[in-house]
Design a protein around this motif. Sequence first.
Motif, PDB file in Angstrom:
ATOM      1  N   ALA A  97      -4.231  -0.894  -4.541  1.00 62.19           N
ATOM      2  CA  ALA A  97      -3.392  -1.680  -5.434  1.00 62.19           C
ATOM      3  C   ALA A  97      -3.324  -3.140  -4.993  1.00 62.19           C
ATOM      4  O   ALA A  97      -3.375  -4.065  -5.821  1.00 62.19           O
ATOM      5  N   VAL A  98      -3.200  -3.365  -3.677  1.00 63.02           N
ATOM      6  CA  VAL A  98      -3.163  -4.739  -3.168  1.00 63.02           C
ATOM      7  C   VAL A  98      -4.465  -5.459  -3.484  1.00 63.02           C
ATOM      8  O   VAL A  98      -4.477  -6.623  -3.914  1.00 63.02           O
TER       9      VAL A  98
ATOM     10  N   ASP B  58       0.617  -1.510   5.536  1.00 65.16           N
ATOM     11  CA  ASP B  58       1.950  -2.134   5.563  1.00 65.16           C
ATOM     12  C   ASP B  58       2.827  -1.593   4.448  1.00 65.16           C
ATOM     13  O   ASP B  58       3.529  -2.338   3.755  1.00 65.16           O
ATOM     14  N   GLY B  59       2.764  -0.274   4.226  1.00 62.11           N
ATOM     15  CA  GLY B  59       3.628   0.369   3.255  1.00 62.11           C
ATOM     16  C   GLY B  59       3.124   0.350   1.832  1.00 62.11           C
ATOM     17  O   GLY B  59       3.714   1.005   0.974  1.00 62.11           O
ATOM     18  N   ALA B  60       2.093  -0.381   1.525  1.00 65.39           N
ATOM     19  CA  ALA B  60       1.557  -0.464   0.160  1.00 65.39           C
ATOM     20  C   ALA B  60       0.171   0.146   0.123  1.00 65.39           C
ATOM     21  O   ALA B  60      -0.552   0.165   1.128  1.00 65.39           O
ATOM     22  N   ARG B  61      -0.189   0.655  -1.047  1.00 65.11           N
ATOM     23  CA  ARG B  61      -1.521   1.221  -1.188  1.00 65.11           C
ATOM     24  C   ARG B  61      -2.544   0.093  -1.194  1.00 65.11           C
ATOM     25  O   ARG B  61      -2.412  -0.894  -1.941  1.00 65.11           O
TER      26      ARG B  61
ATOM     27  N   GLU C 254      -4.649  -6.277  -7.196  1.00 65.96           N
ATOM     28  CA  GLU C 254      -3.776  -7.412  -7.507  1.00 65.96           C
ATOM     29  C   GLU C 254      -4.404  -8.722  -7.053  1.00 65.96           C
ATOM     30  O   GLU C 254      -4.375  -9.731  -7.770  1.00 65.96           O
TER      31      GLU C 254
ATOM     32  N   LEU D 157      -2.649   3.625   3.001  1.00 63.89           N
ATOM     33  CA  LEU D 157      -1.523   2.691   3.037  1.00 63.89           C
ATOM     34  C   LEU D 157      -1.786   1.581   4.043  1.00 63.89           C
ATOM     35  O   LEU D 157      -2.361   1.813   5.104  1.00 63.89           O
TER      36      LEU D 157
END
Length: 628
Positions: free
Chosen positions: A490-491, A484-487, A494, A482
């Motif tokens: 995935a970032v 900042d709260g996001a995987r 994207e 993780l």
Amino acid sequence: MGEVAAELLYGMPAMPLSWPGPDGIGGGGGGAEAAGGCGALLAELRQLWGEIGKSREERERTVRELEMECMRVYRRKVDEATAERASLHQSLAAGEAEIAALTAALGADSSPQLKVNKWTMSLNDRVSAATNLLEELRAMKAERSKQFTAIRSEIDKISTEISGRSYGYDNSPRASEFDEHDLTIRRLNEYRARLSSLQKEKSDRLHRVLEHVTEVHSLCDVLGEDFIAIVNEVHPGLHETADPGKPTSISDSTLASLSQVVAMLTSEKTKRAAMLREAVLPLVELWDLMDLPEEERRSFRKATAVLRPAREEALSSGVLSIATIKKTEEEVERLTRLKAGRMKELVLKRRLELESICRSMHVEPDTSTVPEKSIALIDSGLVNPSELMASIDEQIAKAKEEQQSRKEIMDKINKWLLACEEEKWLEEYNLDENRFNTGRIARLNLKRAEKARLIINKIPAMIDHLMSRTLVWETERNKPFLFDGARLVAVLEEHKQARLRQEEERRRLREQKKLRTLFSEKEAMPHLKRPGSSFGRATEPCNMSRKRVDAAPPSVRSSSGSSGSSGGGAADPFRPRSSAAAGSGAGHCGEFFRSGGARRLSAAAPFNYVAVSKGGGGGGGLSSSMMS
């Protein structure tokens, strides 16, 4: 009757007396003188007898008396000579016997021998030779006896020290009796070998005693015990202040007592070290927990040496004394009482440390120990502050461990974000109309732009490598990475797709630019049309261009129309940097920075660069880490 009697009785001339000479063969001058003296006396005696008128019988009686008197004198002299010869034989026999005894005692190999010839030497010469040899042998015996006495005395002294029967030497020690009939070199060498063996044993014992005494002194120094009192219980002559005239005791009892003392002190040292270690461990924890200054810690720094087993032998003086252990325990009690009043402050401090570690990793800390909740639990008394502190310490330990495992990926993330920053700066730089002005700042910006293009070209490879390393990390730990709260995967995916869309948009704009250029050239040069040519053929490319332009998205057409109207000239629907492209920025990177991601990373990885001013442009250099 003899010749002298015949001369006295009958007046016959007497034969001259012959006296043996010095060589025993003939008469000498002394014998002639004696004969002359006797003849005169005989003549005078005969004259006197004649005058007196002695008769023959009287004269014969007197002569017989005279001969008897001479015989007694001769016999006495013979007896004296015989006695003297017997005495010489006796002396010679006694001397030879003593010579034989001394030779046997001293050894035939090392003693002179009596060499005489009884057939050619007189008794006096033989006795004289025997006497001289006897004196020489007696001197040798005295010297040999002195050596035996000295060696035996040393043997007795060392044996006495080893046995421990006495504590010192006498001024004139009495050596043990030894066999005076065996004073040979072989026996002397045996004594010397025994003395050498005892001296070596004494040296070894003395070395062992000194080692034990040194070890006792070291242990007493560390334990704070009285060295002299302990050593005096073993033997009063083992310390430096003892009487220097007395030797050091090396007996078996002394060695055994010293070994027992060393074992006792070593056991006491181990026990006290364990006691001090039990007191120092909470002391160090309280130091770290309460963040005490060095001034308060300095007086107990020597005691912390027991926590390092490799340096246990190098403990300072008195560190294991009862007073030091008691003082350390009192300090722990004092700090424990002080900790109870500062627990809230300590809990908040630990929580801030946890938040700082999690902030550097861009993850959210555990919400079970937030400051408000922790303070409320402490005030309510539902939770023991020490347990709460231990829970936060455990969270800090886990956070530090995860921070260490995320270090490599975080470094790659920082490089990726810096590359995105450079991409954003290059977008703004390309929109600046004054970027080609002359000046030092413009030249610096131009160099930075060249380096930024090189870095931007590496962004896809950065993303792929970062994604692969992140997937490996997630596989090893069986949990998502993780950020900042996001995987993070995935970032990155994207961002990768956004860059592909941006590249497609740029490719489409480049094609539109080519069509726009072709359209402008056809519109600006109508006079090049040849007479007689068909209108339809001449205008066919333009129609195709218009069809392609009409096929463009509405946003592009509207923006080109607005820009053409605002510019006061012909419509320009194929502007290189359209408002739509400028609005989207640098794809996902631009969205990421506008959302505040760069601000969240500013504390972890600061990046300094020179911004390009809108009026004249700015200059700056690229970090050397970006080129790597």
